[in-house]
Design a protein around this motif. Sequence first.
Motif, mmCIF file in Angstrom:
data_model
loop_
_atom_site.group_PDB
_atom_site.id
_atom_site.type_symbol
_atom_site.label_atom_id
_atom_site.label_comp_id
_atom_site.label_asym_id
_atom_site.label_seq_id
_atom_site.Cartn_x
_atom_site.Cartn_y
_atom_site.Cartn_z
ATOM 1 N N CYS A 44 1.151 -1.388 -0.016
ATOM 2 C CA CYS A 44 -0.139 0.222 0.115
ATOM 3 C C CYS A 44 0.860 1.237 -0.075
ATOM 4 N N THR A 105 -8.084 5.159 9.310
ATOM 5 C CA THR A 105 -9.020 3.720 9.525
ATOM 6 C C THR A 105 -7.925 2.451 9.779
ATOM 7 N N GLU A 130 -9.450 6.952 5.440
ATOM 8 C CA GLU A 130 -7.969 6.224 5.017
ATOM 9 C C GLU A 130 -7.288 6.833 3.821
ATOM 10 N N ALA A 133 -5.834 2.661 -0.062
ATOM 11 C CA ALA A 133 -7.149 1.954 -0.490
ATOM 12 C C ALA A 133 -7.132 0.577 -0.178
ATOM 13 N N ALA A 136 -8.117 0.404 3.464
ATOM 14 C CA ALA A 136 -9.679 0.608 3.370
ATOM 15 C C ALA A 136 -10.516 -0.444 3.074
ATOM 16 N N LYS A 140 -13.715 -2.040 5.193
ATOM 17 C CA LYS A 140 -14.673 -2.123 4.881
ATOM 18 C C LYS A 140 -15.329 -3.712 5.355
ATOM 19 N N VAL A 153 -16.383 4.475 5.412
ATOM 20 C CA VAL A 153 -15.044 4.791 5.095
ATOM 21 C C VAL A 153 -15.125 5.500 4.103
ATOM 22 N N VAL A 155 -11.892 6.849 1.392
ATOM 23 C CA VAL A 155 -10.716 6.661 0.808
ATOM 24 C C VAL A 155 -10.080 7.835 0.235
ATOM 25 N N THR A 161 -10.056 14.473 2.022
ATOM 26 C CA THR A 161 -11.338 13.581 2.755
ATOM 27 C C THR A 161 -11.756 14.527 3.870
#
Length: 256
Positions: A44, A105, A130, A133, A136, A140, A153, A155, A161
Amino acid sequence: MSRSIADSIGTVLSGSMAPDEEHIVGRIEAIRAQMDASPRMIVCTDFGAGDGTEARSPAEMRAGVEVRSTLGEISRNSSKSPVGARLLFRLIRAVKPASCVEMGTCVGISAAYQAAALKLNGQGQLVTLEGAAELAAIAKENLELLGFEQVEVMVGRFEHTLPAALQRLSPVDYVFVDGHHDHAATLAYFEQVLVALSETAVVVFDDISWSAGMEEAWQLISRHPRVSLALDMGALGVCVMDPSIEDRNYFRIPLE
């Protein structure tokens, strides 16, 4: 509000929970245990300040750094501990906020605890933010498995955000800041959050002792004129905005 928060801390320290609370927390901890043991490799992009040993430049944080780790390592190292998560749970149970925002998150453990508290309260909504992705998506899945409809949530980078979440939920009663542990960024997020808060609100900061920069940021935040009560709980810092508290107070209460 200060009495409710004091009672919440006492309950966390005592470890006592009602049967319905024990049941829902047990389900969350079962998911944590599965993730802790998972060898699944996760790749990530991390837009934060790293693990505390790094000195990422603003440009690196803006661009993001690719991070490779197993789900087990991420869950064990980045999720809130059971004690810290129970504090968040207790705060929401006590304050009964209608609108909540979480920044960071990860794989959804802290979001699950906060959503569980909202569910048991019978009111309230949580929007959790978060940047990665991949994480996230895992969060979820976990939240859906638990059946928590009180949480959404979002992203993306916080700079995009956070304003959107604050605008949608304003006035906001509760915020948990757990991401991008950088001195300047933390102060900037606090200023953004302040203008969207309800007159009476709670803002929780994670990892306030994570680095010298975070310690300095916490000291500045805890002395802000809007903060009526500041609680230094080691890793967590709790700020209470409550006009009914006439004298500003600062307490150190080690949680772990």
